[in-house]
Design a protein around this motif. Structure first.
Motif, PDB file in Angstrom:
ATOM      1  N   VAL A   1       0.824  -1.210   0.000  1.00 46.70           N
ATOM      2  CA  VAL A   1       0.000   0.000   0.000  1.00 46.70           C
ATOM      3  C   VAL A   1       0.860   1.264   0.000  1.00 46.70           C
ATOM      4  CG1 VAL A   1      -1.734   1.342   1.249  1.00 46.70           C
ATOM      5  CG2 VAL A   1      -2.018  -1.129   1.004  1.00 46.70           C
TER       6      VAL A   1
ATOM      7  N   ASP B   1      -8.223  -6.482   2.281  1.00 47.06           N
ATOM      8  CA  ASP B   1      -8.162  -5.333   3.194  1.00 47.06           C
ATOM      9  C   ASP B   1      -7.224  -4.257   2.655  1.00 47.06           C
ATOM     10  OD1 ASP B   1      -9.939  -6.516   4.937  1.00 47.06           O
ATOM     11  OD2 ASP B   1      -8.386  -7.313   6.264  1.00 47.06           O
ATOM     12  N   SER B   2      -6.105  -4.669   2.055  1.00 44.77           N
ATOM     13  CA  SER B   2      -5.172  -3.682   1.504  1.00 44.77           C
ATOM     14  C   SER B   2      -5.721  -3.026   0.243  1.00 44.77           C
ATOM     15  CB  SER B   2      -3.821  -4.344   1.201  1.00 44.77           C
ATOM     16  OG  SER B   2      -3.138  -4.643   2.400  1.00 44.77           O
TER      17      SER B   2
ATOM     18  N   GLU C   1      -7.958  -0.453   1.558  1.00 43.31           N
ATOM     19  CA  GLU C   1      -7.185   0.668   2.096  1.00 43.31           C
ATOM     20  C   GLU C   1      -6.699   1.579   0.965  1.00 43.31           C
ATOM     21  OE1 GLU C   1      -3.091   1.483   4.700  1.00 43.31           O
ATOM     22  OE2 GLU C   1      -3.877  -0.565   4.478  1.00 43.31           O
ATOM     23  N   ALA C   2      -6.205   0.968  -0.101  1.00 46.82           N
ATOM     24  CA  ALA C   2      -5.764   1.753  -1.255  1.00 46.82           C
ATOM     25  C   ALA C   2      -6.920   2.534  -1.854  1.00 46.82           C
ATOM     26  CB  ALA C   2      -5.134   0.840  -2.294  1.00 46.82           C
TER      27      ALA C   2
ATOM     28  N   ARG D   1      -9.625   3.689  -0.388  1.00 50.46           N
ATOM     29  CA  ARG D   1     -10.005   4.822   0.459  1.00 50.46           C
ATOM     30  C   ARG D   1      -9.042   5.994   0.325  1.00 50.46           C
ATOM     31  NH1 ARG D   1     -11.094   0.464   4.049  1.00 50.46           N
ATOM     32  NH2 ARG D   1      -9.078   0.773   5.090  1.00 50.46           N
ATOM     33  N   ALA D   2      -7.819   5.708  -0.094  1.00 51.97           N
ATOM     34  CA  ALA D   2      -6.773   6.732  -0.110  1.00 51.97           C
ATOM     35  C   ALA D   2      -6.668   7.484  -1.427  1.00 51.97           C
ATOM     36  CB  ALA D   2      -5.425   6.081   0.209  1.00 51.97           C
TER      37      ALA D   2
ATOM     38  N   ALA E   1     -13.944  -2.630  -1.620  1.00 50.26           N
ATOM     39  CA  ALA E   1     -12.557  -2.569  -2.080  1.00 50.26           C
ATOM     40  C   ALA E   1     -12.434  -2.118  -3.526  1.00 50.26           C
ATOM     41  CB  ALA E   1     -11.880  -3.932  -1.900  1.00 50.26           C
TER      42      ALA E   1
END
Length: 380
Positions: A200, A228-229, A232-233, A235-236, A259
Motif C-alpha cells: 500500500v 483489506d489492503s 485501504e488503497a 479509500r486513499a 474494495a
C-alpha cells in the motif's frame, strides 16, 4: 447421428508478440456429432513456474468427456470445476476449465447452427471498445520505444491504452509526459495497471507521482488476495479501482470490503464462459461496473470473450482483449477484427472463427516454464 463427444485433442504452441516475451497456449479440439468445437487454454506463460503434462491431461479429459452430450454444457462446466478447482492466481486449473468451456460452447452452438452470442441469449452490442496494453518500462531507456509503440497503434486505429506501471517511477513519469505532449488530444488512457506488485505505501508513492495525468481507473494496485489492503488503497485515492475477479466468493469479499468499483472479468480468470456470466450477474446485482479482461488470448478465446461481452447488460469502460492485435500469428484463417479501436463481435456459427490446422501445426512447440521462473523480486 451419435451426438456424444467422440474425442478430445490438445495442441501446444507458442506465439511471438509484436513486443515482449512469447506466450505459450494449448488449443483444444472436441469432436462430436460430425463437427469440431475449438477452445483455448490461453497464455500459460505465467506463474506458477510449471506446465501440465500434456499427454496425461489429454488422457484425463478423454476419461471425463468422451461419451458425454455436448449440448449439456452446464454438466460439462460442473464436471470441469469438480476436477480442476482453483483460481488463476494459484495455478493453471482455471485455464483447463476455460479451454474446455470455450470448445464445448463452440461445439454446441455449431450443432444448433447459431452464433455463440445467440446461444447465450442474444447480442446486445456488435462491437466492444478495447484498449491496447503498454507494458512496463524497465528504465528511461525504454521511453522512446514505448512512445513509438503508441504512435504505431494510433496508426492502426487504437486510441485507448492501458499502461502497466511500477518498475521505475522516473521512467513512468517521463513516458506519460512525452506521450501526452505528443498525442494528448488523440489518446485516452483508460487504466494504470499495477498487477498487484505493490505494498500500500509503495502504491501510494507511485500513484501520487502519476495522478496528475488524465486516466480513468487503477487496476490491481496491491496483492490481489489482500482484500483489506485493496480497500485501504481505494479509500486513499480519487480514482476507481478495478480488480480481476476469479470467483463469486472472491467477488463477494471485494463487495463487502468496499474494495473495488469495477469487476475485471475474463474467460481465463473466471475459468470459462459460465464463470464469466456468473461474475457479470454478481457485479450487476451489487451495482459494480464491469470490463472484459484479458491474459492476451488468441482469436479463439478472444472470440469467446467478445460473445460474452456482447450479451452482458452493460460494459462501463473500454475492455482489454487485444491479443490477436498483439501476437504476430494466430491459429485461425481470419483473426477476430478490430475497427476504430473496437473489437467486432464475430457473426459466424459458434465462435465465428475457423481454425486453420496448418497454422496450428506451424506454431506447435512443447510447453516449458523455464523462462517463467522469477529469480529476484522486490515489491514497492
Amino acid at each position: 447421428m451419435n451426438r456424444t463427444i467422440r474425442n478430445v485433442t490438445l495442441y501446444p504452441l507458442t506465439t511471438q508478440r509484436r513486443y515482449g516475451r512469447p506466450s505459450q497456449h494449448i488449443v483444444v479440439r472436441l469432436d462430436g456429432a460430425g463437427l469440431s468445437g475449438w477452445g483455448e487454454m490461453s497464455d500459460l506463460s505465467h506463474l506458477p513456474a510449471m506446465m501440465p503434462d500434456l499427454r496425461d491431461l489429454e488422457c484425463c479429459l478423454r476419461v471425463l468427456l468422451i461419451g458425454r452430450d455436448p449440448i449439456d454444457t452446464n454438466g460439462i462446466e460442473d464436471l470441469m470445476l469438480l476436477n480442476f478447482p482453483g483460481s488463476r492466481f494459484y495455478g493453471k486449473a482455471c485455464l483447463v476449465r476455460a479451454g474446455i468451456s470455450i470448445a464445448a460452447h463452440d461445439l454446441k452452438a455449431r450443432i444448433l447452427g447459431i452464433p455463440l452470442s445467440d446461444l447465450l441469449g442474444g447480442a446486445r452490442r456488435t462491437r466492444i471498445p478495447v484498449c491496447y496494453p503498454i507494458f512496463r518500462l524497465k528504465d528511461r531507456a525504454d521511453v522512446p520505444g514505448r512512445c513509438e509503440l503508441v504512435k504505431q497503434q494510433l496508426d492502426r486505429g487504437f486510441t485507448r491504452f492501458r499502461f502497466y506501471f511500477g518498475l521505475d517511477s522516473d521512467a513512468d513519469e517521463a513516458f506519460l509526459e512525452s506521450v501526452f505532449a505528443s498525442y494528448g488530444g488523440l489518446i485516452e488512457l483508460v487504466a494504470l495497471d499495477g498487477s498487484g506488485m505493490f505494498t500500500v505505501p509503495g502504491f501510494l508513492r507511485a500513484y501520487r507521482r502519476l495522478c496528475r495525468f488524465p486516466f480513468q481507473m487503477i487496476e490491481s494496485p496491491v496483492h490481489r488476495d489482500d482484500v483489506d489492503s485493496i480497500a485501504e488503497a481505494r479509500r486513499a485515492i480519487d480514482h476507481p479501482i478495478s480488480e480481476h475477479v476469479e470467483s463469486p466468493e472472491y467477488g463477494v469479499r471485494l463487495i463487502r470490503a468496499h474494495a473495488v468499483d469495477i469487476f475485471n472479468i475474463s474467460v481465463t480468470v473466471a475459468g470459462g464462459i459460465e464463470g464469466m456470466l456468473r461474475l457479470f450477474a454478481l457485479a450487476h446485482s451489487a451495482n459494480r461496473e464491469c470490463v472484459v479482461g484479458t491474459t492476451q488470448e488468441l482469436s479463439l478465446a478472444t472470440a469467446a470473450q467478445a460473445h460474452v461481452g456482447a450479451v452482458t447488460p452493460k460494459l462501463d469502460y473500454a475492455s482489454d482483449p487485444v491479443g490477436p492485435a498483439l501476437y504476430c500469428a494466430d491459429v485461425v484463417r481470419e483473426p477476430v477484427r478490430y475497427e476504430a479501436g473496437d473489437l467486432l463481435v464475430p457473426t459466424g456459427l459458434g465462435l465465428g472463427v475457423e481454425v486453420d490446422f496448418d497454422r496450428v501445426q506451424a506454431m506447435a512447440a512443447p510447453l516449458s516454464a523455464a523462462d517463467d521462473a522469477i529469480t529476484s523480486l522486490s515489491r514497492g
